[in-house]
Design a protein around this motif. Structure first.
Motif, PDB file in Angstrom:
ATOM      1  N   GLN A 112       0.825  -1.208   0.000  1.00 54.16           N
ATOM      2  CA  GLN A 112       0.000   0.000   0.000  1.00 54.16           C
ATOM      3  C   GLN A 112       0.860   1.258   0.000  1.00 54.16           C
ATOM      4  OE1 GLN A 112      -2.287  -1.168   3.479  1.00 54.16           O
ATOM      5  NE2 GLN A 112      -4.168  -1.294   2.253  1.00 54.16           N
ATOM      6  N   VAL A 113       1.935   1.226   0.769  1.00 52.11           N
ATOM      7  CA  VAL A 113       2.855   2.374   0.770  1.00 52.11           C
ATOM      8  C   VAL A 113       3.465   2.554  -0.617  1.00 52.11           C
ATOM      9  CG1 VAL A 113       5.036   3.260   1.669  1.00 52.11           C
ATOM     10  CG2 VAL A 113       3.380   2.228   3.231  1.00 52.11           C
ATOM     11  N   ALA A 114       3.838   1.436  -1.234  1.00 54.49           N
ATOM     12  CA  ALA A 114       4.411   1.499  -2.581  1.00 54.49           C
ATOM     13  C   ALA A 114       3.411   2.094  -3.570  1.00 54.49           C
ATOM     14  CB  ALA A 114       4.838   0.105  -3.034  1.00 54.49           C
ATOM     15  N   ALA A 115       2.128   1.747  -3.419  1.00 53.60           N
ATOM     16  CA  ALA A 115       1.093   2.277  -4.311  1.00 53.60           C
ATOM     17  C   ALA A 115       0.945   3.792  -4.139  1.00 53.60           C
ATOM     18  CB  ALA A 115      -0.240   1.581  -4.038  1.00 53.60           C
ATOM     19  N   LEU A 116       1.044   4.272  -2.884  1.00 55.24           N
ATOM     20  CA  LEU A 116       0.976   5.712  -2.630  1.00 55.24           C
ATOM     21  C   LEU A 116       2.128   6.432  -3.316  1.00 55.24           C
ATOM     22  CD1 LEU A 116       0.036   5.864   1.177  1.00 55.24           C
ATOM     23  CD2 LEU A 116      -1.421   6.538  -0.744  1.00 55.24           C
ATOM     24  N   PHE A 117       3.336   5.872  -3.194  1.00 53.76           N
ATOM     25  CA  PHE A 117       4.501   6.513  -3.786  1.00 53.76           C
ATOM     26  C   PHE A 117       4.468   6.453  -5.309  1.00 53.76           C
ATOM     27  CE2 PHE A 117       6.430   6.498   0.420  1.00 53.76           C
ATOM     28  CZ  PHE A 117       7.159   7.674   0.380  1.00 53.76           C
ATOM     29  N   LEU A 118       4.005   5.331  -5.854  1.00 55.77           N
ATOM     30  CA  LEU A 118       3.926   5.197  -7.306  1.00 55.77           C
ATOM     31  C   LEU A 118       3.014   6.275  -7.880  1.00 55.77           C
ATOM     32  CD1 LEU A 118       4.714   3.532  -9.793  1.00 55.77           C
ATOM     33  CD2 LEU A 118       2.662   2.138  -9.400  1.00 55.77           C
ATOM     34  N   THR A 119       1.879   6.497  -7.230  1.00 53.91           N
ATOM     35  CA  THR A 119       0.939   7.522  -7.681  1.00 53.91           C
ATOM     36  C   THR A 119       1.518   8.914  -7.522  1.00 53.91           C
ATOM     37  OG1 THR A 119      -0.947   6.113  -7.067  1.00 53.91           O
ATOM     38  CG2 THR A 119      -1.381   8.464  -7.340  1.00 53.91           C
ATOM     39  N   ALA A 120       2.097   9.191  -6.346  1.00 53.20           N
ATOM     40  CA  ALA A 120       2.651  10.519  -6.078  1.00 53.20           C
ATOM     41  C   ALA A 120       3.817  10.844  -7.011  1.00 53.20           C
ATOM     42  CB  ALA A 120       3.103  10.616  -4.621  1.00 53.20           C
ATOM     43  N   GLU A 121       4.685   9.871  -7.267  1.00 56.91           N
ATOM     44  CA  GLU A 121       5.833  10.091  -8.144  1.00 56.91           C
ATOM     45  C   GLU A 121       5.397  10.305  -9.588  1.00 56.91           C
ATOM     46  OE1 GLU A 121       9.034   7.419  -5.554  1.00 56.91           O
ATOM     47  OE2 GLU A 121       7.987   6.553  -7.269  1.00 56.91           O
ATOM     48  N   ALA A 224      -4.696   8.760  -1.506  1.00 52.06           N
ATOM     49  CA  ALA A 224      -5.049   7.358  -1.298  1.00 52.06           C
ATOM     50  C   ALA A 224      -6.140   6.920  -2.264  1.00 52.06           C
ATOM     51  CB  ALA A 224      -5.509   7.150   0.146  1.00 52.06           C
ATOM     52  N   LEU A 225      -7.120   7.767  -2.467  1.00 51.13           N
ATOM     53  CA  LEU A 225      -8.216   7.446  -3.381  1.00 51.13           C
ATOM     54  C   LEU A 225      -7.689   7.248  -4.793  1.00 51.13           C
ATOM     55  CD1 LEU A 225     -11.307   7.139  -3.251  1.00 51.13           C
ATOM     56  CD2 LEU A 225     -11.488   9.539  -3.916  1.00 51.13           C
ATOM     57  N   ARG A 226      -6.785   8.132  -5.226  1.00 48.22           N
ATOM     58  CA  ARG A 226      -6.216   8.005  -6.571  1.00 48.22           C
ATOM     59  C   ARG A 226      -5.312   6.784  -6.695  1.00 48.22           C
ATOM     60  NH1 ARG A 226      -5.321  13.473  -5.485  1.00 48.22           N
ATOM     61  NH2 ARG A 226      -3.044  13.244  -5.484  1.00 48.22           N
ATOM     62  N   ALA A 227      -4.757   6.326  -5.560  1.00 46.75           N
ATOM     63  CA  ALA A 227      -3.879   5.147  -5.572  1.00 46.75           C
ATOM     64  C   ALA A 227      -4.658   3.839  -5.406  1.00 46.75           C
ATOM     65  CB  ALA A 227      -2.838   5.273  -4.460  1.00 46.75           C
ATOM     66  N   GLY A 228      -5.978   3.942  -5.293  1.00 47.06           N
ATOM     67  CA  GLY A 228      -6.795   2.738  -5.156  1.00 47.06           C
ATOM     68  C   GLY A 228      -6.804   2.154  -3.755  1.00 47.06           C
ATOM     69  N   ILE A 229      -6.554   2.998  -2.737  1.00 44.53           N
ATOM     70  CA  ILE A 229      -6.540   2.570  -1.336  1.00 44.53           C
ATOM     71  C   ILE A 229      -7.700   3.231  -0.614  1.00 44.53           C
ATOM     72  CG2 ILE A 229      -5.209   2.567   0.827  1.00 44.53           C
ATOM     73  CD1 ILE A 229      -2.678   2.796  -0.919  1.00 44.53           C
ATOM     74  N   ASP A 230      -8.330   2.502   0.278  1.00 49.09           N
ATOM     75  CA  ASP A 230      -9.431   3.055   1.063  1.00 49.09           C
ATOM     76  C   ASP A 230      -8.921   4.285   1.821  1.00 49.09           C
ATOM     77  OD1 ASP A 230     -11.525   3.651   2.732  1.00 49.09           O
ATOM     78  OD2 ASP A 230     -11.668   1.659   3.661  1.00 49.09           O
ATOM     79  N   PRO A 231      -9.457   5.474   1.556  1.00 50.52           N
ATOM     80  CA  PRO A 231      -8.965   6.692   2.214  1.00 50.52           C
ATOM     81  C   PRO A 231      -9.054   6.646   3.734  1.00 50.52           C
ATOM     82  CG  PRO A 231     -10.388   7.245   0.370  1.00 50.52           C
ATOM     83  CD  PRO A 231     -10.531   5.771   0.593  1.00 50.52           C
ATOM     84  N   VAL A 232     -10.003   5.882   4.264  1.00 47.60           N
ATOM     85  CA  VAL A 232     -10.157   5.780   5.716  1.00 47.60           C
ATOM     86  C   VAL A 232      -8.902   5.202   6.365  1.00 47.60           C
ATOM     87  CG1 VAL A 232     -11.522   4.702   7.559  1.00 47.60           C
ATOM     88  CG2 VAL A 232     -12.663   5.598   5.522  1.00 47.60           C
ATOM     89  N   LYS A 233      -8.136   4.438   5.614  1.00 45.91           N
ATOM     90  CA  LYS A 233      -6.948   3.770   6.162  1.00 45.91           C
ATOM     91  C   LYS A 233      -5.709   4.663   6.192  1.00 45.91           C
ATOM     92  CE  LYS A 233      -8.340  -0.887   4.707  1.00 45.91           C
ATOM     93  NZ  LYS A 233      -7.950  -2.079   3.906  1.00 45.91           N
TER      94      LYS A 233
END
Length: 293
Positions: A112-121, A224-233
């Motif tokens: 999940q952290v990797a997904a956040l960074f992939l989107t942000a980068e 998180a939403l753009r990375a496909g992760i539940d924003p609540v998390k």
């Protein structure tokens, strides 16, 4: 009538200030907890196990977090007395224990952290200032474990010129040095170029001052939403928690982690030791001297 502080208590508080760099507010909290216990059972320097056990009744109506804090203060105080040779015994085993553990913050997986960074980068590569800011914020939350308040109020003067460290003013105004990675320095440099001049904060607000904690929270949940992760998390504290937990999983020392997180009390850092039991067993089997015998 205010009771005179016990010499051992004063010595203990002096040790916290000198050796652990405890802030004035932290020392005042320890003093109150120790004074309250002394009022209930008498001088702590001579307290017996039976007297300590009576605190369970005195503190019966406290919230688990308050009970845990008071017990921690006494446990450390008696440990100090034993270490200094002021007592031969440690009666802290009779201290009451909280009814429930402090709840653990939500935890993000490595994926999940990797997904956040992939989107942000990916977004920052487009050069938009707001996207570069988002990557810099993410790098410092997960890469350095900063608190939300420490991050949004970060002054430009804290940015290193030739050393990979940030100078952080934490709780109680206590300063600490926090290492930042090469990639975080790159993300910060890119953001500062896009940021332009003016203002004294790294992450300024359009209305003056600095970015608010609420806005930081919103930015992370949108990412998180753009990375496909539940924003609540996802929240700033969840990323700080992931920083600490993932470092421990990688073999980091708890004392080092205490310094990085800016905790005055090691007991606060110990909440992050909920790593997989299998990893702990493997670490003992691989690193303990007897494992090679």
């Amino acid at each position: 009538m205010k009771a005179t502080a016990e010499p051992a208590v004063e010595g203990f508080l002096a040790m916290l200030a000198a050796q652990r760099g405890a802030a004035a507010n932290t020392l005042a909290a320890y003093r109150r907890d120790l004074a309250g216990a002394a009022e209930a059972i008498g001088p702590l320097e001579r307290a017996t196990t039976d007297q300590i056990a009576k605190l369970g009744t005195v503190w019966a109506d406290l919230a688990p977090s308050s009970l845990s804090r008071k017990s921690s203060a006494l446990r450390q105080f008696f440990g100090f007395m034993v270490d200094e040779g002021m007592r031969a015994d440690d009666p802290s085993s009779a201290l009451p224990r909280p009814r429930a553990r402090r709840p653990l913050p939500r935890l993000l997986s490595h994926e999940q952290v990797a997904a956040l960074f992939l989107t942000a980068e990916s977004e920052a590569a487009g050069g938009e200032p707001e996207k570069r800011r988002m990557l810099a914020l993410l790098e410092l939350l997960y890469g350095s474990g900063l608190r939300a308040t420490e991050l949004v109020s970060l002054p430009l003067a804290a940015i290193p010129r030739d050393a990979p460290f940030l100078t952080i003013a934490g709780k109680g105004g206590v300063q600490r040095m926090v290492p930042i990675s090469t990639r975080a320095i790159k993300a910060l440099s890119d953001w500062l170029l896009a940021r332009g001049k003016g203002g004294r904060f790294v992450f300024p607000s359009p209305r003056g001052g600095h970015l608010s904690r609420v806005r930081l929270f919103q930015l992370l949940r949108d990412l998180a939403l753009r990375a496909g992760i539940d924003p609540v998390k996802v929240s700033p504290h969840v990323l700080r928690h992931a920083f600490a937990t993932h470092l421990l999983e990688g073999g980091a020392d708890l004392r080092v982690l205490q310094t990085l997180l800016g905790h005055a009390d090691i007991a606060t850092t110990q909440i992050y030791t909920h790593v997989d039991a299998s990893r702990l067993v493997a670490l003992v089997n691989q690193r303990h001297p007897l494992a090679r015998s």
